[in-house]
Motif scaffolding. Structure first.
Motif, PDB file in Angstrom:
ATOM      1  N   ASN A 174       0.898  -1.381  -0.026  1.00 47.02           N
ATOM      2  CA  ASN A 174      -0.028  -0.128  -0.054  1.00 47.02           C
ATOM      3  C   ASN A 174       0.848   1.361  -0.198  1.00 47.02           C
ATOM      4  O   ASN A 174       0.307   2.378   0.090  1.00 47.02           O
ATOM      5  CB  ASN A 174      -0.790  -0.112   1.188  1.00 47.02           C
ATOM      6  CG  ASN A 174      -0.296  -0.148   2.443  1.00 47.02           C
ATOM      7  OD1 ASN A 174       0.954   0.163   2.622  1.00 47.02           O
ATOM      8  ND2 ASN A 174      -1.013  -0.124   3.654  1.00 47.02           N
ATOM      9  N   GLY A 175       1.949   0.970   0.001  1.00 53.06           N
ATOM     10  CA  GLY A 175       2.955   2.147  -0.300  1.00 53.06           C
ATOM     11  C   GLY A 175       3.543   2.772   1.055  1.00 53.06           C
ATOM     12  O   GLY A 175       4.696   3.752   1.132  1.00 53.06           O
ATOM     13  N   LYS A 176       3.287   2.013   2.221  1.00 53.06           N
ATOM     14  CA  LYS A 176       3.674   2.445   3.589  1.00 53.06           C
ATOM     15  C   LYS A 176       5.184   1.599   3.546  1.00 53.06           C
ATOM     16  O   LYS A 176       5.249   0.685   3.191  1.00 53.06           O
ATOM     17  CB  LYS A 176       2.896   2.189   4.507  1.00 53.06           C
ATOM     18  CG  LYS A 176       1.638   2.796   4.851  1.00 53.06           C
ATOM     19  CD  LYS A 176       0.724   2.724   5.917  1.00 53.06           C
ATOM     20  CE  LYS A 176      -0.247   3.395   5.998  1.00 53.06           C
ATOM     21  NZ  LYS A 176      -1.301   2.991   7.138  1.00 53.06           N
ATOM     22  N   ALA A 177       6.057   2.289   4.468  1.00 50.81           N
ATOM     23  CA  ALA A 177       7.229   1.669   4.746  1.00 50.81           C
ATOM     24  C   ALA A 177       7.611   1.489   6.200  1.00 50.81           C
ATOM     25  O   ALA A 177       7.093   2.471   7.117  1.00 50.81           O
ATOM     26  CB  ALA A 177       8.566   2.274   4.311  1.00 50.81           C
ATOM     27  N   TYR A 178       7.901   0.640   6.724  1.00 47.96           N
ATOM     28  CA  TYR A 178       8.300   0.299   8.394  1.00 47.96           C
ATOM     29  C   TYR A 178       9.797   0.009   8.512  1.00 47.96           C
ATOM     30  O   TYR A 178      10.503  -0.760   7.730  1.00 47.96           O
ATOM     31  CB  TYR A 178       7.402  -0.962   8.800  1.00 47.96           C
ATOM     32  CG  TYR A 178       5.909  -0.724   8.562  1.00 47.96           C
ATOM     33  CD1 TYR A 178       5.146  -0.218   9.518  1.00 47.96           C
ATOM     34  CD2 TYR A 178       5.410  -1.053   7.296  1.00 47.96           C
ATOM     35  CE1 TYR A 178       3.958   0.231   9.403  1.00 47.96           C
ATOM     36  CE2 TYR A 178       4.083  -0.720   6.999  1.00 47.96           C
ATOM     37  CZ  TYR A 178       3.214  -0.402   8.050  1.00 47.96           C
ATOM     38  OH  TYR A 178       2.131  -0.005   7.900  1.00 47.96           O
ATOM     39  N   LEU A 179      10.232   0.792   9.518  1.00 46.02           N
ATOM     40  CA  LEU A 179      11.722   0.569  10.013  1.00 46.02           C
ATOM     41  C   LEU A 179      11.556  -0.441  11.202  1.00 46.02           C
ATOM     42  O   LEU A 179      10.877  -0.264  12.090  1.00 46.02           O
ATOM     43  CB  LEU A 179      12.202   1.888  10.201  1.00 46.02           C
ATOM     44  CG  LEU A 179      13.472   1.892  10.941  1.00 46.02           C
ATOM     45  CD1 LEU A 179      14.575   1.439  10.017  1.00 46.02           C
ATOM     46  CD2 LEU A 179      13.984   3.267  11.446  1.00 46.02           C
ATOM     47  N   GLY A 203       9.375  -1.942  15.959  1.00 45.94           N
ATOM     48  CA  GLY A 203       9.091  -1.465  14.440  1.00 45.94           C
ATOM     49  C   GLY A 203       8.372  -0.105  14.597  1.00 45.94           C
ATOM     50  O   GLY A 203       7.690   0.058  15.632  1.00 45.94           O
ATOM     51  N   VAL A 204       8.381   0.499  13.485  1.00 46.12           N
ATOM     52  CA  VAL A 204       7.733   1.762  13.289  1.00 46.12           C
ATOM     53  C   VAL A 204       7.710   2.544  11.931  1.00 46.12           C
ATOM     54  O   VAL A 204       8.422   1.865  11.231  1.00 46.12           O
ATOM     55  CB  VAL A 204       8.651   2.989  14.323  1.00 46.12           C
ATOM     56  CG1 VAL A 204      10.002   3.178  13.937  1.00 46.12           C
ATOM     57  CG2 VAL A 204       7.679   4.112  14.440  1.00 46.12           C
ATOM     58  N   GLU A 205       6.489   2.873  11.845  1.00 45.47           N
ATOM     59  CA  GLU A 205       6.300   3.332  10.202  1.00 45.47           C
ATOM     60  C   GLU A 205       7.307   4.647   9.979  1.00 45.47           C
ATOM     61  O   GLU A 205       7.427   5.335  10.817  1.00 45.47           O
ATOM     62  CB  GLU A 205       4.905   3.982  10.305  1.00 45.47           C
ATOM     63  CG  GLU A 205       4.581   4.087   8.826  1.00 45.47           C
ATOM     64  CD  GLU A 205       3.069   4.459   8.408  1.00 45.47           C
ATOM     65  OE1 GLU A 205       2.855   5.074   7.403  1.00 45.47           O
ATOM     66  OE2 GLU A 205       2.289   4.535   9.304  1.00 45.47           O
ATOM     67  N   LEU A 206       7.840   4.666   8.773  1.00 49.65           N
ATOM     68  CA  LEU A 206       8.738   5.700   8.327  1.00 49.65           C
ATOM     69  C   LEU A 206       7.882   6.551   7.522  1.00 49.65           C
ATOM     70  O   LEU A 206       6.875   6.362   6.814  1.00 49.65           O
ATOM     71  CB  LEU A 206       9.810   4.972   7.294  1.00 49.65           C
ATOM     72  CG  LEU A 206      11.071   4.597   7.744  1.00 49.65           C
ATOM     73  CD1 LEU A 206      11.856   3.615   6.739  1.00 49.65           C
ATOM     74  CD2 LEU A 206      11.829   5.465   8.503  1.00 49.65           C
ATOM     75  N   LYS A 207       8.336   7.876   7.611  1.00 49.41           N
ATOM     76  CA  LYS A 207       7.745   9.024   6.672  1.00 49.41           C
ATOM     77  C   LYS A 207       8.054   8.559   5.276  1.00 49.41           C
ATOM     78  O   LYS A 207       9.188   8.050   4.959  1.00 49.41           O
ATOM     79  CB  LYS A 207       8.319  10.282   7.197  1.00 49.41           C
ATOM     80  CG  LYS A 207       7.677  10.900   8.507  1.00 49.41           C
ATOM     81  CD  LYS A 207       8.298  12.196   8.565  1.00 49.41           C
ATOM     82  CE  LYS A 207       7.595  12.556  10.051  1.00 49.41           C
ATOM     83  NZ  LYS A 207       8.113  14.014  10.352  1.00 49.41           N
TER      84      LYS A 207
END
Length: 387
Positions: free
Chosen positions: A173-178, A213-217
């Motif tokens: 969906n285009g989201k990125a996670y670190l 884990g955390v969502e990236l801008k």
């Protein structure tokens, strides 16, 4: 702690010894098989595949930065030189800090024609003079061989504690996670394993590292929301994971339990996170995995853990198997676990190995560690690996 630091400094000296260029293929006379280890002295290996070429990055082989190798077949590697330098115009790290700045665990991702290198290093902003002041940065380049320039003159974010081992997962969906590991440093955790260590007189206290884990801008300039705790060592001795994840403590190597070196991927609507436990400089470094229906968990560890570990108990020569990434054969029909290890011949030097792995019905199987001949990855043109 003193014992740990002694081991840490000794091993790290080996890490940052420059790797010798080795391009001689590890293959048999017919040119149809190869054997581990591969001819690259890296820790924390990561492989990027783009435009018909593989690029290998890792810890070591560079002067306060990162080097790269390239390959057409995952087996024979050509040195590309140093691709990231700490003193680029936006450099934020401290090369004079402990472990020569601790330039560790680089991973490179291709996004919209650009290449982004995530890595960990010592942050120069260190008012309390912490020995371990690691943070995660990101640099960008037009080519997978760099030169990579930091996006900003500061880390991606500051959670308030030292972090290493960045891994990024890109959702459809285009989201990125670190994903990253909070370091053991000053992270004392009570558990039944810590109680056992005190009772036995091994250690007075036990420190732990945990994976978050955390969502990236979208532009990688920071994070969205608060980090979520995903994995940590077991609290109770009765936990099925406690025995293998606590071996560094129970073997009296160090007073630390690690959960680090994670890599996340998705297959058949299931999220998998592979991780390493135990002392990276010891014999018991090993790999396990957990699964979830969401990129930020909750994750459930597999009863089959560890899925990759030393084989000396079975007459083999490999120890210290860990910090893996994932790669696919040129035709994408085969999946490989890319990891570092030590062998009887390589001694304390960490070397890169690849072994086939399978993901089926929610279960990961790694067919390794191996040092015997195995077939080339599927889809490699015959002309590439024959004389």
């Amino acid at each position: 702690m003193k014992r740990f630091l002694f081991l840490f400094f000794g091993i790290t000296t080996l890490w940052f010894r420059p790797s010798h260029a080795q391009t001689t293929p590890v293959r048999d006379r017919a040119g149809t098989t190869f054997s581990n280890p591969l001819p690259v002295q890296f820790g924390d290996p990561y492989i990027l595949y783009t435009r018909g070429t593989y690029y290998l990055y890792g810890t070591g082989g560079a002067d306060k930065g990162f080097a790269a190798y390239s390959s057409k077949d995952l087996v024979n590697w050509k040195p590309e030189g140093q691709v990231y330098f700490h003193n680029n115009k936006n450099g934020w790290s401290d090369p004079k800090a402990s472990w020569d700045g601790a330039y560790w665990a680089p991973e490179v991702y291709e996004v919209k024609g650009k290449f982004y290198l995530f890595y960990s290093a010592q942050w120069k902003v260190n008012p309390s003079r912490e020995v371990e002041n690691f943070r995660i940065g990101v640099a960008v380049a037009d080519k997978p061989t760099g030169p990579f320039i930091d996006l900003a003159n500061q880390p991606v974010f500051d959670p308030g504690y030292p972090i290493i081992d960045a891994n990024v997962f890109f959702e459809s969906n285009g989201k990125a996670y670190l994903y990253y590991s909070r370091c053991c440093y000053k992270h004392l955790v009570e558990s039944e394993v810590a109680d056992l260590a005190r009772k036995k007189g091994w250690f007075k206290e036990v420190e732990e590292s945990w994976v978050y884990g955390v969502e990236l801008k979208p532009d990688f300039s920071g994070v969205i929301g608060e980090p979520v705790l995903l994995l940590r060592p077991p609290v109770r001795l009765s936990d099925k994971q406690a025995e293998w994840e606590s071996r560094s403590v129970t073997a009296r190597e160090v007073n630390r339990r690690w959960t680090e070196g994670s890599v996340t991927f998705k297959k058949d609507n299931m999220y998998y996170i592979m991780y390493s436990a135990n002392h990276f400089g010891g014999r018991y470094y090993a790999i396990g995995y957990a699964t979830s229906t969401s990129p930020l968990g909750p994750f459930k560890k597999s009863d089959d853990n560890p899925v990759l570990q030393k084989n000396t108990d079975q007459g083999g020569t490999v120890t210290g198997t860990g910090h893996n990434s994932i790669a696919y054969s040129p035709d994408r029909k085969e999946m490989f676990c890319v990891y570092h290890a030590r062998t009887a011949k390589t001694g304390d030097e960490r070397v890169v190995c690849i072994d086939r792995m399978q993901v089926k019905n929610g279960k990961i199987t790694v067919f390794g560690p191996t040092t015997t001949p195995q077939k080339y990855p599927s889809g490699v043109p015959v002309a590439v690996h024959t004389k």
